[in-house]
Design a protein around this motif. Structure first.
Motif, mmCIF file in Angstrom:
data_model
loop_
_atom_site.group_PDB
_atom_site.id
_atom_site.type_symbol
_atom_site.label_atom_id
_atom_site.label_comp_id
_atom_site.label_asym_id
_atom_site.label_seq_id
_atom_site.Cartn_x
_atom_site.Cartn_y
_atom_site.Cartn_z
ATOM 1 N N THR A 61 -91.653 103.228 -24.722
ATOM 2 C CA THR A 61 -91.456 102.329 -23.583
ATOM 3 C C THR A 61 -92.473 102.610 -22.484
ATOM 4 N N ARG B 110 -95.388 104.049 -22.887
ATOM 5 C CA ARG B 110 -96.711 103.652 -23.381
ATOM 6 C C ARG B 110 -96.902 102.149 -23.278
ATOM 7 N N ALA B 111 -95.843 101.406 -23.627
ATOM 8 C CA ALA B 111 -95.934 99.951 -23.536
ATOM 9 C C ALA B 111 -96.113 99.513 -22.090
ATOM 10 N N ALA B 112 -95.392 100.203 -21.172
ATOM 11 C CA ALA B 112 -95.525 99.859 -19.754
ATOM 12 C C ALA B 112 -96.942 100.146 -19.256
ATOM 13 N N GLN B 113 -97.499 101.296 -19.684
ATOM 14 C CA GLN B 113 -98.856 101.642 -19.278
ATOM 15 C C GLN B 113 -99.864 100.630 -19.815
ATOM 16 N N LEU B 114 -99.697 100.240 -21.089
ATOM 17 C CA LEU B 114 -100.598 99.257 -21.670
ATOM 18 C C LEU B 114 -100.488 97.926 -20.940
ATOM 19 N N THR B 115 -99.275 97.541 -20.580
ATOM 20 C CA THR B 115 -99.075 96.286 -19.861
ATOM 21 C C THR B 115 -99.758 96.321 -18.499
ATOM 22 N N ALA B 116 -99.635 97.470 -17.808
ATOM 23 C CA ALA B 116 -100.275 97.608 -16.497
ATOM 24 C C ALA B 116 -101.793 97.543 -16.631
ATOM 25 N N LYS B 117 -102.340 98.202 -17.651
ATOM 26 C CA LYS B 117 -103.791 98.159 -17.865
ATOM 27 C C LYS B 117 -104.259 96.749 -18.165
ATOM 28 N N GLU B 118 -103.478 96.056 -19.008
ATOM 29 C CA GLU B 118 -103.839 94.689 -19.347
ATOM 30 C C GLU B 118 -103.778 93.789 -18.116
ATOM 31 N N ALA B 119 -102.794 94.035 -17.253
ATOM 32 C CA ALA B 119 -102.690 93.234 -16.036
ATOM 33 C C ALA B 119 -103.888 93.483 -15.123
ATOM 34 N N ARG B 120 -104.278 94.767 -14.977
ATOM 35 C CA ARG B 120 -105.448 95.079 -14.141
ATOM 36 C C ARG B 120 -106.713 94.466 -14.734
#
Length: 214
Positions: free
Chosen positions: A171, A173-183
Motif C-alpha cells: 500500500t 509503495r502504491a501510494a509512493q508510486l501514485t505521488a511520483k506519477e502525480a508530480r
C-alpha cells in the motif's frame, strides 16, 4: 533423506502383538463357541438391553457373543499390524466394557469366611483396558494433537501477520508510486503550458511583424 516413514519401535511392535493376541484368540473362541459366553452375554443384555438396541447391537446373548468375537478378532489383527491403532484400541476397550460392567456384581459374592471372591476375569479385563488406553494415546514419538493444533494456530497467526505486513508495504509503495506519477504529470503539464506560452508569444510576434509597414 529417503521417503520412508519412521521405523516402528520394536518394543511397541512386541507389546501390541502380545496385546492383540489376547483379542484374536478370545474373539475367535467367542465366534466359534458362543454358547460358552452366553451366560455372560445374557447378563449384559439384561443390564444394557436398551443401550445395545440404541447402538444397533444384537440383544440375543449368542448373537452378541459372536458380534463381540468378530469385533475383537478384526480389531486384534489391526492392532497387531499397526493399522488405525488408536481408534482400534478404543474400540477394543469399548468391547470389554459390557462384560466388565455385567461382572461387577460378582464382587458382592463372598466365600464362606466372609471374604469377597477374587474374580481374575474382571481384573484381566481392567488390565487389558488399561493397556488399550495406553495404546490409544501413544503417538509413537510424534507430536500429539494438542501440540499440532497449537502449532497450526501459531503458524496461522504468523501467516496473518506476514500478510498484513506485506499488504502495508504494498500500500505504501502504491501510494509512493501514485505521488511520483502525480508530480510527473504536473511537471509534464507545466512544461506543456510553458511550451504553449512560448509558441503563442512567437506567433504574436510573427503576426505583429507581418502587419507593420515595410
Amino acid at each position: 533423506m529417503t521417503g520412508k516413514g519412521p521405523r516402528m519401535n520394536p518394543v511397541r511392535t512386541v507389546a501390541r502383538a502380545l496385546l492383540a493376541a489376547v483379542f484374536v484368540r478370545g474373539g475367535l473362541d467367542a465366534y466359534n463357541n458362543p454358547d460358552r459366553f452366553a451366560d455372560t452375554a445374557a447378563k449384559v443384555t439384561e443390564r444394557l438391553g436398551s443401550t445395545l438396541e440404541a447402538v444397533g447391537l444384537p440383544t440375543d446373548p449368542r448373537a452378541l457373543a459372536r458380534t463381540t468375537g468378530i469385533v475383537q478378532m478384526v480389531g486384534g489383527v489391526m492392532l497387531a499390524t499397526n493399522t488405525f491403532t488408536r481408534p482400534v484400541a478404543l474400540a477394543l476397550a469399548a468391547s470389554l466394557v459390557p462384560s466388565t460392567v455385567a461382572g461387577q456384581d460378582l464382587w458382592s459374592e463372598a466365600e464362606p469366611g466372609g471374604q469377597p471372591i477374587d474374580r481374575p476375569e474382571v481384573l484381566k479385563n481392567l488390565g487389558l483396558m488399561g493397556g488399550l488406553l495406553l495404546a490409544a494415546v501413544d503417538t509413537e514419538g510424534k507430536p500429539g494433537l494438542a501440540w499440532r493444533t497449537s502449532h497450526l494456530a501459531e503458524h496461522a497467526q504468523d501467516s496473518v501477520k506476514r500478510a498484513a505486513h506485506t499488504t502495508t508495504k504494498e500500500t505504501k509503495r502504491a501510494a509512493q508510486l501514485t505521488a511520483k506519477e502525480a508530480r510527473r504529470a504536473a511537471q509534464d503539464a507545466q512544461r506543456t503550458a510553458h511550451t504553449a506560452a512560448r509558441d503563442a508569444k512567437q506567433a504574436v510576434k510573427s503576426t505583429a511583424g507581418g502587419l507593420l509597414p515595410g
